[in-house]
Write a protein that holds these residues in place. Structure first.
Motif, PDB file in Angstrom:
ATOM      1  N   PHE A  92      63.468  44.765  45.802  1.00 35.78           N
ATOM      2  CA  PHE A  92      63.240  44.152  44.501  1.00 35.78           C
ATOM      3  C   PHE A  92      63.100  42.629  44.619  1.00 35.78           C
ATOM      4  CE2 PHE A  92      65.084  48.247  43.603  1.00 35.78           C
ATOM      5  CZ  PHE A  92      64.178  48.740  42.682  1.00 35.78           C
ATOM      6  N   ILE A  93      63.751  42.045  45.615  1.00 34.96           N
ATOM      7  CA  ILE A  93      63.561  40.622  45.905  1.00 34.96           C
ATOM      8  C   ILE A  93      62.168  40.406  46.500  1.00 34.96           C
ATOM      9  CG2 ILE A  93      64.402  38.650  47.246  1.00 34.96           C
ATOM     10  CD1 ILE A  93      66.340  39.483  45.063  1.00 34.96           C
ATOM     11  N   ILE A  94      61.744  41.325  47.344  1.00 31.40           N
ATOM     12  CA  ILE A  94      60.400  41.235  47.917  1.00 31.40           C
ATOM     13  C   ILE A  94      59.355  41.351  46.811  1.00 31.40           C
ATOM     14  CG2 ILE A  94      58.742  42.392  49.434  1.00 31.40           C
ATOM     15  CD1 ILE A  94      61.127  43.027  51.270  1.00 31.40           C
ATOM     16  N   ALA A  95      59.604  42.228  45.824  1.00 31.19           N
ATOM     17  CA  ALA A  95      58.690  42.361  44.684  1.00 31.19           C
ATOM     18  C   ALA A  95      58.586  41.044  43.931  1.00 31.19           C
ATOM     19  CB  ALA A  95      59.163  43.465  43.747  1.00 31.19           C
ATOM     20  N   PHE A  96      59.701  40.353  43.769  1.00 27.66           N
ATOM     21  CA  PHE A  96      59.709  39.047  43.107  1.00 27.66           C
ATOM     22  C   PHE A  96      58.882  38.051  43.909  1.00 27.66           C
ATOM     23  CE2 PHE A  96      61.505  34.856  42.290  1.00 27.66           C
ATOM     24  CZ  PHE A  96      61.475  34.823  40.909  1.00 27.66           C
ATOM     25  N   ALA A  97      59.091  38.033  45.226  1.00 28.51           N
ATOM     26  CA  ALA A  97      58.361  37.090  46.083  1.00 28.51           C
ATOM     27  C   ALA A  97      56.866  37.395  46.106  1.00 28.51           C
ATOM     28  CB  ALA A  97      58.932  37.138  47.499  1.00 28.51           C
ATOM     29  N   VAL A  98      56.514  38.672  46.113  1.00 27.48           N
ATOM     30  CA  VAL A  98      55.106  39.055  46.111  1.00 27.48           C
ATOM     31  C   VAL A  98      54.445  38.657  44.796  1.00 27.48           C
ATOM     32  CG1 VAL A  98      53.589  41.078  46.043  1.00 27.48           C
ATOM     33  CG2 VAL A  98      55.344  40.927  47.767  1.00 27.48           C
ATOM     34  N   SER A  99      55.199  38.696  43.709  1.00 31.47           N
ATOM     35  CA  SER A  99      54.635  38.453  42.388  1.00 31.47           C
ATOM     36  C   SER A  99      54.561  36.978  42.012  1.00 31.47           C
ATOM     37  CB  SER A  99      55.461  39.190  41.334  1.00 31.47           C
ATOM     38  OG  SER A  99      55.491  40.562  41.613  1.00 31.47           O
ATOM     39  N   ILE A 100      55.364  36.142  42.635  1.00 32.76           N
ATOM     40  CA  ILE A 100      55.428  34.743  42.199  1.00 32.76           C
ATOM     41  C   ILE A 100      54.138  33.991  42.498  1.00 32.76           C
ATOM     42  CG2 ILE A 100      56.474  33.697  44.233  1.00 32.76           C
ATOM     43  CD1 ILE A 100      58.339  32.602  41.608  1.00 32.76           C
ATOM     44  N   ASP A 101      53.392  34.431  43.501  1.00 35.52           N
ATOM     45  CA  ASP A 101      52.125  33.745  43.785  1.00 35.52           C
ATOM     46  C   ASP A 101      51.115  33.953  42.660  1.00 35.52           C
ATOM     47  OD1 ASP A 101      51.621  36.408  44.375  1.00 35.52           O
ATOM     48  OD2 ASP A 101      50.193  35.927  45.954  1.00 35.52           O
ATOM     49  N   ALA A 102      51.300  35.006  41.867  1.00 31.05           N
ATOM     50  CA  ALA A 102      50.408  35.233  40.724  1.00 31.05           C
ATOM     51  C   ALA A 102      50.544  34.116  39.692  1.00 31.05           C
ATOM     52  CB  ALA A 102      50.704  36.581  40.077  1.00 31.05           C
ATOM     53  N   PHE A 103      51.698  33.465  39.654  1.00 29.39           N
ATOM     54  CA  PHE A 103      51.903  32.351  38.724  1.00 29.39           C
ATOM     55  C   PHE A 103      50.958  31.205  39.061  1.00 29.39           C
ATOM     56  CE2 PHE A 103      53.840  28.221  37.834  1.00 29.39           C
ATOM     57  CZ  PHE A 103      53.984  28.299  36.457  1.00 29.39           C
ATOM     58  N   SER A 104      50.952  30.792  40.325  1.00 31.50           N
ATOM     59  CA  SER A 104      50.133  29.638  40.703  1.00 31.50           C
ATOM     60  C   SER A 104      48.645  29.923  40.536  1.00 31.50           C
ATOM     61  CB  SER A 104      50.444  29.211  42.137  1.00 31.50           C
ATOM     62  OG  SER A 104      50.212  30.280  43.025  1.00 31.50           O
ATOM     63  N   VAL A 105      48.234  31.140  40.851  1.00 31.41           N
ATOM     64  CA  VAL A 105      46.822  31.485  40.685  1.00 31.41           C
ATOM     65  C   VAL A 105      46.452  31.494  39.207  1.00 31.41           C
ATOM     66  CG1 VAL A 105      45.134  33.328  41.002  1.00 31.41           C
ATOM     67  CG2 VAL A 105      46.697  32.754  42.846  1.00 31.41           C
ATOM     68  N   SER A 106      47.324  32.044  38.364  1.00 29.32           N
ATOM     69  CA  SER A 106      46.991  32.140  36.940  1.00 29.32           C
ATOM     70  C   SER A 106      47.056  30.796  36.225  1.00 29.32           C
ATOM     71  CB  SER A 106      47.883  33.163  36.243  1.00 29.32           C
ATOM     72  OG  SER A 106      49.232  32.801  36.349  1.00 29.32           O
ATOM     73  N   VAL A 107      47.772  29.821  36.785  1.00 29.02           N
ATOM     74  CA  VAL A 107      47.710  28.467  36.226  1.00 29.02           C
ATOM     75  C   VAL A 107      46.266  27.976  36.302  1.00 29.02           C
ATOM     76  CG1 VAL A 107      48.378  26.051  36.590  1.00 29.02           C
ATOM     77  CG2 VAL A 107      50.105  27.829  36.674  1.00 29.02           C
ATOM     78  N   SER A 108      45.644  28.195  37.446  1.00 35.52           N
ATOM     79  CA  SER A 108      44.242  27.790  37.607  1.00 35.52           C
ATOM     80  C   SER A 108      43.337  28.550  36.652  1.00 35.52           C
ATOM     81  CB  SER A 108      43.782  28.041  39.041  1.00 35.52           C
ATOM     82  OG  SER A 108      44.532  27.256  39.933  1.00 35.52           O
ATOM     83  N   PHE A 109      43.573  29.846  36.506  1.00 37.06           N
ATOM     84  CA  PHE A 109      42.747  30.639  35.603  1.00 37.06           C
ATOM     85  C   PHE A 109      42.963  30.230  34.149  1.00 37.06           C
ATOM     86  CE2 PHE A 109      42.809  34.255  38.898  1.00 37.06           C
ATOM     87  CZ  PHE A 109      41.801  33.643  39.604  1.00 37.06           C
ATOM     88  N   GLY A 110      44.180  29.837  33.810  1.00 34.49           N
ATOM     89  CA  GLY A 110      44.436  29.326  32.469  1.00 34.49           C
ATOM     90  C   GLY A 110      43.705  28.028  32.206  1.00 34.49           C
TER      91      GLY A 110
END
Length: 167
Positions: A92-110
């Motif tokens: 579940f920690i790995i899931a968090f780490a895998v998902s956090i990169d989506a934040f930085s990418v979606s900042v650009s998309f926003g």
């Protein structure tokens, strides 16, 4: 349509990482948790990116392009040596780490004013599909390492970044 392509590319890391993850029970729960996180972080990233676009109106396309390009370069330069500590970390920690990169990418998309709802729903759906495929079909996917998928995703992000600079 670009939102679907971007969501697919940004969630490829789930397929690679979960193919090597040793999980015996709770696979569906892990897939659902990862999907939720891959929807929550992009939502926060889109909000941040939209706010940044209002603040940096003139520079938003260039900034988002540079950010996407740098994320792509980072993916290309990642080490190929597997971490031995990943077996000690909770999935579940790995899931968090895998998902956090989506934040930085979606900042650009926003910042690019992309369709938020389409990207978030597509990201969650792709994540769930990739998570289930990797956890259930482990060993049958033919992935010796994630280098090829990481290179594809890295180059795709660089191309999206360069194209967004000229938008």
């Amino acid at each position: 349509m670009a939102e679907l392509f971007a969501a697919g590319i940004t969630t490829l890391d789930v397929l690679v990482i979960y193919s090597f993850l040793q999980v015996n029970k709770g696979k569906l729960t892990l897939a659902l948790w990862t999907s939720f996180l891959n929807m929550a972080f992009p939502f926060l990233g889109f909000v941040t990116g939209e706010l940044s676009a209002h603040i940096f109106t003139v520079w938003s396309s260039i900034l988002s392009g540079v950010m996407l390009g740098l994320i792509g370069i980072h993916m290309l330069l990642q080490s190929d040596t597997p971490s031995s500590s990943s077996k000690q970390v909770s999935p579940f920690i790995i899931a968090f780490a895998v998902s956090i990169d989506a934040f930085s990418v979606s900042v650009s998309f926003g910042m690019l004013q992309m369709d938020k709802v389409l990207f978030i729903v597509a990201s969650g759906a792709f994540t769930f599909i990739f998570s289930c495929a990797a956890l259930l079909l482990k060993g049958r996917l033919g992935l010796k390492n994630g280098k090829a998928l990481r290179l594809i995703a890295g180059f795709a992000l660089i191309i999206i970044g360069v194209l967004s600079c000229f938008r």
